[in-house]
Design a protein around this motif. Structure first.
Motif, PDB file in Angstrom:
ATOM      1  N   GLU A  68      -9.867 -14.781  -5.113  1.00 46.50           N
ATOM      2  CA  GLU A  68      -9.643 -16.279  -4.784  1.00 46.50           C
ATOM      3  C   GLU A  68     -11.215 -16.404  -4.208  1.00 46.50           C
ATOM      4  O   GLU A  68     -11.631 -15.702  -3.389  1.00 46.50           O
ATOM      5  CB  GLU A  68      -8.688 -16.326  -3.699  1.00 46.50           C
ATOM      6  CG  GLU A  68      -7.263 -16.140  -4.461  1.00 46.50           C
ATOM      7  CD  GLU A  68      -6.201 -16.478  -3.118  1.00 46.50           C
ATOM      8  OE1 GLU A  68      -5.289 -17.640  -3.035  1.00 46.50           O
ATOM      9  OE2 GLU A  68      -6.293 -15.690  -2.169  1.00 46.50           O
ATOM     10  N   LEU A  69     -11.715 -17.852  -4.611  1.00 44.49           N
ATOM     11  CA  LEU A  69     -12.842 -17.954  -4.102  1.00 44.49           C
ATOM     12  C   LEU A  69     -12.729 -19.333  -3.399  1.00 44.49           C
ATOM     13  O   LEU A  69     -12.158 -20.122  -3.779  1.00 44.49           O
ATOM     14  CB  LEU A  69     -13.676 -18.481  -5.698  1.00 44.49           C
ATOM     15  CG  LEU A  69     -15.029 -18.825  -5.505  1.00 44.49           C
ATOM     16  CD1 LEU A  69     -15.989 -17.491  -5.073  1.00 44.49           C
ATOM     17  CD2 LEU A  69     -15.582 -19.250  -6.913  1.00 44.49           C
ATOM     18  N   VAL A 121     -21.234 -12.773  -6.841  1.00 38.81           N
ATOM     19  CA  VAL A 121     -20.448 -14.043  -6.554  1.00 38.81           C
ATOM     20  C   VAL A 121     -20.659 -14.471  -5.190  1.00 38.81           C
ATOM     21  O   VAL A 121     -20.633 -15.670  -4.902  1.00 38.81           O
ATOM     22  CB  VAL A 121     -18.930 -13.755  -6.942  1.00 38.81           C
ATOM     23  CG1 VAL A 121     -18.058 -15.001  -6.714  1.00 38.81           C
ATOM     24  CG2 VAL A 121     -18.795 -13.491  -8.554  1.00 38.81           C
ATOM     25  N   ARG A 122     -20.493 -13.746  -4.289  1.00 34.97           N
ATOM     26  CA  ARG A 122     -20.514 -14.217  -2.924  1.00 34.97           C
ATOM     27  C   ARG A 122     -21.682 -14.773  -2.222  1.00 34.97           C
ATOM     28  O   ARG A 122     -21.728 -15.553  -1.418  1.00 34.97           O
ATOM     29  CB  ARG A 122     -20.235 -13.032  -1.955  1.00 34.97           C
ATOM     30  CG  ARG A 122     -18.699 -12.664  -1.892  1.00 34.97           C
ATOM     31  CD  ARG A 122     -18.472 -11.470  -0.843  1.00 34.97           C
ATOM     32  NE  ARG A 122     -17.105 -11.036  -1.140  1.00 34.97           N
ATOM     33  CZ  ARG A 122     -16.605  -9.519  -1.099  1.00 34.97           C
ATOM     34  NH1 ARG A 122     -17.891  -8.693  -0.997  1.00 34.97           N
ATOM     35  NH2 ARG A 122     -15.631  -9.413  -1.250  1.00 34.97           N
ATOM     36  N   ILE A 123     -22.894 -14.144  -2.997  1.00 36.51           N
ATOM     37  CA  ILE A 123     -24.228 -14.605  -2.626  1.00 36.51           C
ATOM     38  C   ILE A 123     -24.701 -16.192  -3.051  1.00 36.51           C
ATOM     39  O   ILE A 123     -25.626 -16.798  -2.563  1.00 36.51           O
ATOM     40  CB  ILE A 123     -25.296 -13.636  -2.953  1.00 36.51           C
ATOM     41  CG1 ILE A 123     -25.498 -13.772  -4.428  1.00 36.51           C
ATOM     42  CG2 ILE A 123     -25.018 -12.366  -2.447  1.00 36.51           C
ATOM     43  CD1 ILE A 123     -26.792 -12.911  -4.932  1.00 36.51           C
ATOM     44  N   ALA A 124     -23.845 -16.764  -3.852  1.00 38.31           N
ATOM     45  CA  ALA A 124     -24.117 -18.073  -4.312  1.00 38.31           C
ATOM     46  C   ALA A 124     -24.065 -19.039  -2.958  1.00 38.31           C
ATOM     47  O   ALA A 124     -22.943 -18.985  -2.124  1.00 38.31           O
ATOM     48  CB  ALA A 124     -23.094 -18.789  -5.233  1.00 38.31           C
ATOM     49  N   ASP A 128     -18.012 -19.591   0.202  1.00 37.89           N
ATOM     50  CA  ASP A 128     -17.910 -19.473   1.694  1.00 37.89           C
ATOM     51  C   ASP A 128     -17.389 -18.102   1.988  1.00 37.89           C
ATOM     52  O   ASP A 128     -18.041 -17.218   2.463  1.00 37.89           O
ATOM     53  CB  ASP A 128     -17.005 -20.493   2.234  1.00 37.89           C
ATOM     54  CG  ASP A 128     -16.796 -20.345   3.797  1.00 37.89           C
ATOM     55  OD1 ASP A 128     -17.867 -20.382   4.500  1.00 37.89           O
ATOM     56  OD2 ASP A 128     -15.843 -20.166   4.212  1.00 37.89           O
ATOM     57  N   HIS A 129     -16.248 -17.671   0.992  1.00 41.83           N
ATOM     58  CA  HIS A 129     -15.783 -16.444   1.040  1.00 41.83           C
ATOM     59  C   HIS A 129     -14.856 -16.199  -0.207  1.00 41.83           C
ATOM     60  O   HIS A 129     -14.567 -17.013  -0.650  1.00 41.83           O
ATOM     61  CB  HIS A 129     -15.275 -16.112   2.464  1.00 41.83           C
ATOM     62  CG  HIS A 129     -13.937 -16.892   2.676  1.00 41.83           C
ATOM     63  ND1 HIS A 129     -13.871 -18.224   3.087  1.00 41.83           N
ATOM     64  CD2 HIS A 129     -12.425 -16.764   2.697  1.00 41.83           C
ATOM     65  CE1 HIS A 129     -12.584 -18.569   3.214  1.00 41.83           C
ATOM     66  NE2 HIS A 129     -11.819 -17.687   3.041  1.00 41.83           N
ATOM     67  N   THR A 130     -14.286 -14.967  -0.265  1.00 45.72           N
ATOM     68  CA  THR A 130     -13.507 -14.666  -1.208  1.00 45.72           C
ATOM     69  C   THR A 130     -12.461 -13.754  -0.739  1.00 45.72           C
ATOM     70  O   THR A 130     -12.618 -13.104   0.483  1.00 45.72           O
ATOM     71  CB  THR A 130     -14.143 -13.901  -2.220  1.00 45.72           C
ATOM     72  OG1 THR A 130     -14.746 -12.407  -1.667  1.00 45.72           O
ATOM     73  CG2 THR A 130     -15.357 -14.429  -2.844  1.00 45.72           C
TER      74      THR A 130
END
Length: 145
Positions: A68-69, A121-124, A128-130
Motif C-alpha cells: 500500500e502506497l 519506491v519510498r524515496i520518491a 510518505d510511507h508504505t
C-alpha cells in the motif's frame, strides 16, 4: 458479443493453445466457425494478444509483496505511474479508494532485492510511507487482462 463468444473467450483463457476443433466441440460450432469468431474478436480488439505465462520461480522472481502506497498531499495518477515505472520489480499498480493512494504488486528475486525495490519506491518525494504484505502462497489466480 454473444454467449458463444464468451464461451470461446473462457476456453482461450484456460488454454490459449486450444485448437479450434476442441473449442468448437465445447461451444457447439465447427472449427472453421470458431476460427472466424476468433479472427473477428482479434480484429475488434476484444482479444488483444495471445501470450504465455512463465512460472515466476523459474524466472527468478519468486518473492512477491503487495504494497500500500501513501502519498503526501494530492498526487496525480500520472505522477504515481512515472514513479513506479522506474522500478522494474513493480509488476502491477493501481490507484485505490480507502486510506492508501495506490496498491502496488512487486516481484523480486529474494527479500534483499524486495527491500531494495521498496526503498526505491519510498524515496520518491511524493511518497510518505508504505505498508507491505509479503505473499506466502497463492490460493486462486484468474487472469482477465
Amino acid at each position: 458479443m454473444d454467449n458463444i463468444d464468451y464461451g470461446i473467450l473462457d476456453l482461450l483463457r484456460q488454454n490459449s493453445r486450444a485448437g479450434y476443433g476442441d473449442i468448437g466441440d465445447r461451444v457447439g460450432l465447427s472449427a472453421s466457425a470458431v476460427k472466424r469468431r476468433v479472427d473477428r474478436l482479434v480484429a475488434d480488439g476484444v482479444i488483444r494478444a495471445f501470450t504465455i505465462q512463465v512460472d515466476p520461480a523459474v524466472d527468478g522472481m519468486a518473492t512477491e509483496a503487495y504494497v500500500e502506497l501513501f502519498c503526501r498531499g494530492t498526487v496525480a495518477p500520472e505522477e504515481l505511474k512515472r514513479i513506479l515505472s522506474q522500478v522494474p520489480e513493480v509488476v502491477d499498480a493501481s490507484t485505490v479508494t480507502g486510506s492508501a493512494d495506490a496498491v502496488v504488486h512487486i516481484r523480486s528475486r529474494d527479500i534483499p532485492s524486495l527491500e531494495d525495490a521498496l526503498e526505491r519506491v519510498r524515496i520518491a518525494p511524493s511518497v510518505d510511507h508504505t505498508r507491505s504484505a509479503i505473499v506466502l502462497s497463492h490460493l486462486i489466480h484468474r487472469s482477465y487482462d
